[in-house]
Design an enzyme around this catalytic site. Structure first.
Site, PDB file in Angstrom:
ATOM      1  N   HIS A   1       0.831  -1.201   0.000  1.00  0.00           N
ATOM      2  CA  HIS A   1       0.000   0.000   0.000  1.00  0.00           C
ATOM      3  C   HIS A   1       0.872   1.260   0.000  1.00  0.00           C
ATOM      4  O   HIS A   1       0.731   2.127  -0.880  1.00  0.00           O
ATOM      5  CB  HIS A   1      -0.924  -0.013   1.230  1.00  0.00           C
ATOM      6  CG  HIS A   1      -1.840   1.160   1.327  1.00  0.00           C
ATOM      7  ND1 HIS A   1      -3.149   1.122   0.902  1.00  0.00           N
ATOM      8  CD2 HIS A   1      -1.646   2.425   1.786  1.00  0.00           C
ATOM      9  CE1 HIS A   1      -3.720   2.302   1.093  1.00  0.00           C
ATOM     10  NE2 HIS A   1      -2.825   3.118   1.640  1.00  0.00           N
ATOM     11  N   GLU A   2       1.776   1.341   0.953  1.00  0.00           N
ATOM     12  CA  GLU A   2       2.630   2.531   1.023  1.00  0.00           C
ATOM     13  C   GLU A   2       3.542   2.600  -0.202  1.00  0.00           C
ATOM     14  O   GLU A   2       3.842   3.681  -0.693  1.00  0.00           O
ATOM     15  CB  GLU A   2       3.447   2.552   2.323  1.00  0.00           C
ATOM     16  CG  GLU A   2       2.625   2.571   3.619  1.00  0.00           C
ATOM     17  CD  GLU A   2       1.533   3.636   3.678  1.00  0.00           C
ATOM     18  OE1 GLU A   2       1.723   4.722   3.091  1.00  0.00           O
ATOM     19  OE2 GLU A   2       0.467   3.375   4.291  1.00  0.00           O
TER      20      GLU A   2
ATOM     21  N   HIS B   1       1.668   4.376  -2.882  1.00  0.00           N
ATOM     22  CA  HIS B   1       1.696   5.830  -2.646  1.00  0.00           C
ATOM     23  C   HIS B   1       3.061   6.410  -3.058  1.00  0.00           C
ATOM     24  O   HIS B   1       3.159   7.450  -3.691  1.00  0.00           O
ATOM     25  CB  HIS B   1       1.505   6.129  -1.149  1.00  0.00           C
ATOM     26  CG  HIS B   1       0.081   6.111  -0.679  1.00  0.00           C
ATOM     27  ND1 HIS B   1      -0.914   6.872  -1.261  1.00  0.00           N
ATOM     28  CD2 HIS B   1      -0.526   5.447   0.351  1.00  0.00           C
ATOM     29  CE1 HIS B   1      -2.068   6.663  -0.606  1.00  0.00           C
ATOM     30  NE2 HIS B   1      -1.858   5.806   0.361  1.00  0.00           N
TER      31      HIS B   1
ATOM     32  N   GLU C   1      -4.809   7.741  -3.159  1.00  0.00           N
ATOM     33  CA  GLU C   1      -5.260   6.455  -2.640  1.00  0.00           C
ATOM     34  C   GLU C   1      -5.505   5.447  -3.776  1.00  0.00           C
ATOM     35  O   GLU C   1      -5.352   4.241  -3.577  1.00  0.00           O
ATOM     36  CB  GLU C   1      -6.520   6.663  -1.783  1.00  0.00           C
ATOM     37  CG  GLU C   1      -6.890   5.516  -0.877  1.00  0.00           C
ATOM     38  CD  GLU C   1      -5.927   5.249   0.288  1.00  0.00           C
ATOM     39  OE1 GLU C   1      -4.944   6.014   0.470  1.00  0.00           O
ATOM     40  OE2 GLU C   1      -6.133   4.248   1.000  1.00  0.00           O
TER      41      GLU C   1
HETATM   42 CO    CO Z   1      -3.306   5.209   1.847  1.00  0.00          CO
END
Ligand code: CO
Length: 500
Positions: free
Chosen positions: A264-265, A268, A294
């Site tokens: 997830h990170e 980003h 996101e």
């Molecule tokens: Co996020």
């Protein structure tokens, strides 16, 4: 050089000064979450607050306003320069709407509200939070009027996180969630459930850490322009596209947490690393909106990171690192176990489908508070009713209910919907990527993420704020955001996993 080019150059250097100070604040914040010794907290808060004041003063300087107004009339600027002027002017004018009194009042209410929330949470009692939250809602309603809006007061708050987004559009999206996803999750819950007991064994922390780094490397995260550290809550922070850092958290008794926080990170971070370095500090060098940010993390986390091709390449390595724990677990079972759908009370632990019910509940409550249709005192009752209605769960306590999120105590009204927007954009973008890239899933199965990263760089990252979110979505997919892509993705995937 023409006069206009000179003006633009001056504007650019002024706005980059603001970015320098803001990124210095980001470094201090990053340090605070990772390495700051206990006794350093107090002086650090003072340092950050001083720098924030300096950044604000620089950003509202009349000189910047003059430059922007002159440049705004220019007819010879390039498209990119024109967007930078227009977006900067929009930001500048927005800041001018806040009186000094309002800013001071908001900051006082915010710190009171945050303290009250902490107390209420540890005492498991919403009533402790209530009086401060009432002040917060009142000041947020005031803020809507001060900022102005065309259709709905909540639009003014949304706009701070998702420029251009409208409450009316969210109403449509969430009514689709309501009419389509609620039933589908119910159908899933009636099927035979997937097992995942093996995920809760002891997993060596060093091996987890190593595996996380390998996943980031495979995604194309540039370790020469970033690093990973440990923090309590995983996050990504950027000090410019050549220094974008991520953090993760390792639970020695649960393998999931580290893996999906890394991916997830990482998503980003790839976005931030892909922004134009020559546009540092300018709107075209910044992430577009929280929803689009996101979308990048969710696309990697769910559309890629919870797919079968992804684990075809990565599962053998995971089994090698944890041979004892995973020797009896087939790839197929592992794949199913990372996609379990199960209604739960806590938003941050939710699966990728029921997650949107958590957001829908918060959106409905926030909107009604801003409209004045409900009061703060009504929150616990309404919260619990909605959890029963959408998730079929009884909320046993405020702590596991309406006190679980930090957002309202920070005054972040209008923030929650961006999480759902992120997943919906991700599904629509990924659908297009599969169409555009030859054998994308074959590449993923071979551990080659480059074609996907190149596609994201070319279609999304390089643009910064050149487009707004709706224009970007149309530019890439030929239409505005639509829930049907998420729903199709969910149906295809979960019908297989749950034998529907
Ligand atoms: Co996020």
């Amino acid at each position: 050089m023409t006069t206009e080019q000179t003006l633009y150059k001056t504007f650019k250097s002024k706005i980059q000064e603001v970015a320098d100070v803001n990124h210095a604040i980001a470094v201090l914040n990053w340090d605070q979450e990772t390495y700051l010794p206990q006794k350093g907290a107090k002086i650090r808060a003072q340092q950050i607050s001083t720098l924030a004041g300096i950044a604000h003063t620089l950003s509202i300087a009349p000189e910047i306003g003059d430059l922007l107004n002159k440049l705004g009339k220019s007819e010879t600027l390039s498209d990119w320069d024109r967007i930078n002027v227009k977006e900067s002017l929009r930001e500048y004018e927005k800041k001018q709407k806040y009186s000094k009194e309002f800013v001071v009042k908001l900051s006082a209410v915010t710190s009171e509200c945050y303290q009250a929330w902490m107390k209420a949470r540890s005492a498991n009692d919403f009533q402790i939070f209530r009086p401060s939250l009432e002040k917060m809602v009142a000041i947020k309603r005031e803020e809507c009027e001060l900022l102005g809006y065309e259709e709905h007061p909540y639009d003014a708050l949304l706009d701070q996180y998702e420029p251009g987004a409208k409450t009316s559009e969210l109403n449509v999206l969430f009514s689709d969630v309501h009419s389509q996803l609620v039933d589908f999750v119910k159908e899933i819950s009636e099927q035979e459930q997937v097992k995942d007991s093996w995920m809760y064994q002891a997993f060596n922390k060093d091996s987890q850490w190593k595996f996380g780094l390998e996943l980031l490397e495979q995604m194309g995260y540039d370790f020469k322009a970033g690093r990973q550290d440990i923090s309590e809550h995983p996050f990504t922070t950027s000090f410019g596209s050549s220094d974008v850092r991520v953090t993760t958290r390792i639970n020695p008794n649960n393998l999931y947490e580290m893996i999906w926080s890394c991916i997830h990170e990482g998503g980003h971070a790839l976005y931030e690393q892909g922004l134009k370095s020559e546009d540092y500090g300018l709107p075209t060098g910044m992430y577009l909106s929280l929803g689009i940010h996101e979308s990048q993390s969710r696309l990697w986390e769910n559309n890629v990171g919870r797919s079968l091709p992804y684990w075809q390449v990565n599962y053998p390595r995971l089994q090698q690192l944890f041979s004892e724990q995973l020797k009896q677990v087939s790839l197929e079972d592992f794949y199913k176990s990372v996609n379990i759908v199960k209604p739960s009370l806590i938003r941050t632990n939710a699966d990728e489908l029921t997650y949107h019910f958590h957001i829908m509940i918060r959106f409905e409550i926030e909107k009604a508070l801003i409209e004045g249709k409900i009061t703060v005192a009504d929150i616990p009752t309404i919260w619990n009713e909605k959890y029963k209605e959408y998730l079929n769960l009884d909320v046993p306590s405020d702590k596991q209910g309406c006190l679980q999120d930090i957002h309202w105590s920070h005054g972040s009204f209008g923030y929650f919907p961006t999480y759902s927007l992120g997943s919906f954009y991700a599904a629509q973008f990924y659908h297009q990527a599969v169409k555009d890239i030859d054998s994308l899933e074959k590449h993923i199965e071979n551990g080659n993420m480059q074609p996907l990263l190149d596609w994201l760089r070319k279609n999304i990252h390089q643009y910064g704020r050149f487009f707004n979110a709706d224009e970007l979505c149309q530019h890439i997919t030929g239409e505005s955001l639509s829930f049907k892509y998420f729903m199709n993705y969910a149906k295809t995937k979960y019908k297989y996993i749950y034998n529907i």
